[in-house]
Design a protein around this motif. Structure first.
Motif, PDB file in Angstrom:
ATOM      1  N   GLU A  36      43.944  48.866  49.945  1.00 51.74           N
ATOM      2  CA  GLU A  36      44.755  47.891  50.675  1.00 51.74           C
ATOM      3  C   GLU A  36      44.288  46.473  50.359  1.00 51.74           C
ATOM      4  OE1 GLU A  36      44.194  47.945  54.858  1.00 51.74           O
ATOM      5  OE2 GLU A  36      45.732  46.421  55.228  1.00 51.74           O
ATOM      6  N   ARG A  37      42.980  46.298  50.385  1.00 54.72           N
ATOM      7  CA  ARG A  37      42.431  44.963  50.127  1.00 54.72           C
ATOM      8  C   ARG A  37      42.815  44.449  48.745  1.00 54.72           C
ATOM      9  NH1 ARG A  37      37.456  42.667  48.141  1.00 54.72           N
ATOM     10  NH2 ARG A  37      37.199  40.631  49.096  1.00 54.72           N
ATOM     11  N   ASN A  38      42.857  45.355  47.794  1.00 52.88           N
ATOM     12  CA  ASN A  38      43.201  44.963  46.433  1.00 52.88           C
ATOM     13  C   ASN A  38      44.709  44.895  46.195  1.00 52.88           C
ATOM     14  OD1 ASN A  38      40.611  44.574  45.297  1.00 52.88           O
ATOM     15  ND2 ASN A  38      40.315  46.783  45.241  1.00 52.88           N
ATOM     16  N   GLY A  39      45.456  45.149  47.239  1.00 50.85           N
ATOM     17  CA  GLY A  39      46.911  45.039  47.125  1.00 50.85           C
ATOM     18  C   GLY A  39      47.566  46.227  46.463  1.00 50.85           C
ATOM     19  N   ILE A  40      46.849  47.337  46.348  1.00 47.44           N
ATOM     20  CA  ILE A  40      47.375  48.514  45.646  1.00 47.44           C
ATOM     21  C   ILE A  40      48.210  49.391  46.569  1.00 47.44           C
ATOM     22  CG2 ILE A  40      46.737  50.508  44.230  1.00 47.44           C
ATOM     23  CD1 ILE A  40      45.926  47.769  43.082  1.00 47.44           C
ATOM     24  N   GLU A  50      47.075  38.498  41.143  1.00 47.67           N
ATOM     25  CA  GLU A  50      47.668  39.207  42.276  1.00 47.67           C
ATOM     26  C   GLU A  50      46.609  39.888  43.118  1.00 47.67           C
ATOM     27  OE1 GLU A  50      51.355  41.738  41.679  1.00 47.67           O
ATOM     28  OE2 GLU A  50      50.922  41.152  39.617  1.00 47.67           O
ATOM     29  N   VAL A  51      45.651  40.504  42.430  1.00 53.30           N
ATOM     30  CA  VAL A  51      44.589  41.211  43.144  1.00 53.30           C
ATOM     31  C   VAL A  51      43.773  40.217  43.968  1.00 53.30           C
ATOM     32  CG1 VAL A  51      42.466  42.542  42.882  1.00 53.30           C
ATOM     33  CG2 VAL A  51      44.453  43.091  41.484  1.00 53.30           C
ATOM     34  N   TRP A  72      46.071  45.007  31.563  1.00 52.74           N
ATOM     35  CA  TRP A  72      46.481  45.108  32.969  1.00 52.74           C
ATOM     36  C   TRP A  72      45.681  44.121  33.816  1.00 52.74           C
ATOM     37  CZ3 TRP A  72      44.349  45.983  37.719  1.00 52.74           C
ATOM     38  CH2 TRP A  72      45.243  46.227  38.768  1.00 52.74           C
ATOM     39  N   THR A  73      44.394  44.084  33.594  1.00 55.19           N
ATOM     40  CA  THR A  73      43.535  43.198  34.378  1.00 55.19           C
ATOM     41  C   THR A  73      43.948  41.748  34.203  1.00 55.19           C
ATOM     42  OG1 THR A  73      41.697  44.744  34.111  1.00 55.19           O
ATOM     43  CG2 THR A  73      41.158  42.519  34.833  1.00 55.19           C
ATOM     44  N   HIS A  96      47.252  41.132  35.993  1.00 56.77           N
ATOM     45  CA  HIS A  96      47.389  41.311  37.439  1.00 56.77           C
ATOM     46  C   HIS A  96      46.227  40.807  38.268  1.00 56.77           C
ATOM     47  CE1 HIS A  96      51.082  43.577  36.908  1.00 56.77           C
ATOM     48  NE2 HIS A  96      50.488  44.245  35.932  1.00 56.77           N
ATOM     49  N   LEU A  97      45.201  40.307  37.609  1.00 58.01           N
ATOM     50  CA  LEU A  97      44.035  39.835  38.359  1.00 58.01           C
ATOM     51  C   LEU A  97      44.404  38.793  39.420  1.00 58.01           C
ATOM     52  CD1 LEU A  97      41.064  40.061  38.834  1.00 58.01           C
ATOM     53  CD2 LEU A  97      40.658  38.382  37.020  1.00 58.01           C
ATOM     54  N   GLU A 129      51.046  52.569  33.734  1.00 54.44           N
ATOM     55  CA  GLU A 129      50.808  52.557  32.286  1.00 54.44           C
ATOM     56  C   GLU A 129      49.330  52.792  31.945  1.00 54.44           C
ATOM     57  OE1 GLU A 129      51.252  48.994  30.127  1.00 54.44           O
ATOM     58  OE2 GLU A 129      51.137  50.011  28.185  1.00 54.44           O
ATOM     59  N   PRO A 130      48.406  52.007  32.524  1.00 53.68           N
ATOM     60  CA  PRO A 130      47.002  52.288  32.241  1.00 53.68           C
ATOM     61  C   PRO A 130      46.629  53.745  32.498  1.00 53.68           C
ATOM     62  CG  PRO A 130      47.184  50.241  33.466  1.00 53.68           C
ATOM     63  CD  PRO A 130      48.568  50.793  33.332  1.00 53.68           C
ATOM     64  N   LEU A 151      52.362  46.345  42.917  1.00 54.71           N
ATOM     65  CA  LEU A 151      51.144  46.200  42.117  1.00 54.71           C
ATOM     66  C   LEU A 151      50.535  47.561  41.807  1.00 54.71           C
ATOM     67  CD1 LEU A 151      48.986  44.386  40.829  1.00 54.71           C
ATOM     68  CD2 LEU A 151      47.915  44.177  43.070  1.00 54.71           C
ATOM     69  N   SER A 177      52.273  49.298  39.090  1.00 55.82           N
ATOM     70  CA  SER A 177      52.021  48.742  37.759  1.00 55.82           C
ATOM     71  C   SER A 177      50.821  49.408  37.084  1.00 55.82           C
ATOM     72  CB  SER A 177      51.793  47.225  37.846  1.00 55.82           C
ATOM     73  OG  SER A 177      50.511  46.938  38.385  1.00 55.82           O
ATOM     74  N   ALA A 204      45.657  39.141  46.929  1.00 54.56           N
ATOM     75  CA  ALA A 204      45.678  40.199  47.949  1.00 54.56           C
ATOM     76  C   ALA A 204      44.350  40.243  48.703  1.00 54.56           C
ATOM     77  CB  ALA A 204      45.965  41.549  47.294  1.00 54.56           C
ATOM     78  N   LEU A 215      37.104  45.920  36.946  1.00 51.89           N
ATOM     79  CA  LEU A 215      37.909  45.892  38.158  1.00 51.89           C
ATOM     80  C   LEU A 215      38.485  47.270  38.432  1.00 51.89           C
ATOM     81  CD1 LEU A 215      39.571  44.512  40.384  1.00 51.89           C
ATOM     82  CD2 LEU A 215      41.212  43.878  38.632  1.00 51.89           C
TER      83      LEU A 215
END
Lengths: 107, 107
Positions: free
Chosen positions: A48-52, B93-94, B86-87, B90-91, A78-79, A72, A75, B97, A2
């Motif tokens: 935008e589509r992924n909510g980022i 949420e993604v 993370w995935t 938050h998946l 960290e990664p 989101l 978040s 979205a 992802l």
DNA sequence: CAGAATCCTCAAAGATACTG
DNA sequence: CAGTATCTTTGAGGATTCTG
């Protein structure tokens, strides 16, 4: 993964640019040297589509569109930090491996 | 990013396959459903070049080539773990979205 | 200003065949 | 077995033009 869709070249730079606050389309563009309008549009759409990132149309004249990082998106810090840490720590090893490999096969 | 070259679709799967021990070329191939021999060769070469996997020719007859994770490759465990965490976290949420985005524009 | 539409090019992906 | 070589196809990316 992802993350592929978030961590490609332009997306990372876009997020870095938006990190300090919202920016309009062409403002982002000016910060990313060499990006085409098409590539920027595509990257922003996917983010935008992924909510980022969040997209907000300011209906003044002339029209403006403001992009900002979503919670989101934040978040991801960290990664990204861990990835950067790995890179900093191991880049010399990688470069050494590459040099050795290229040497083996007459580069 | 440097990680792009390590964390693409096939490379991640290859590393996962090698995680439990060395494998020969066709053994890796059998574990990765749908990969072509060309793609596998390329991915392995790049991983080898970057020092992430090690290549060892067993000069018996018939010839065998064994691939294994290097220490440098193992050092990727933490970044991968953080990314996976993370995935997992938050998946939803993604996906939400994405659904919202696609909805907005008549999907 | 922000972006959609179009055309073009070139490099990567896939299929196939061949070899030490 | 573990690749290399070749050919073809696909599609991502760039340049340009147009528009609400």
């Amino acid at each position: 993964m992802l993350l592929d869709q978030i961590a490609d070249k332009w997306s990372v730079l876009i997020l870095a640019a938006l990190c300090d606050g919202p920016l309009r389309f062409n403002a982002v563009r000016r910060r990313l040297d060499g990006i085409t309008q098409k590539a920027l549009t595509q990257a922003l759409r996917r983010l935008e589509r992924n909510g980022i990132v969040e997209r907000r149309v300011v209906t003044d004249a002339p029209i403006a569109v403001e992009y900002s990082i979503s919670p989101l998106g934040r978040s991801l810090e960290e990664p990204f930090r861990v990835i950067n840490a790995w890179t900093h720590r191991h880049l010399p090893e990688v470069e050494q491996a590459r040099a050795a490999f290229d040497e083996r096969r007459g580069a």
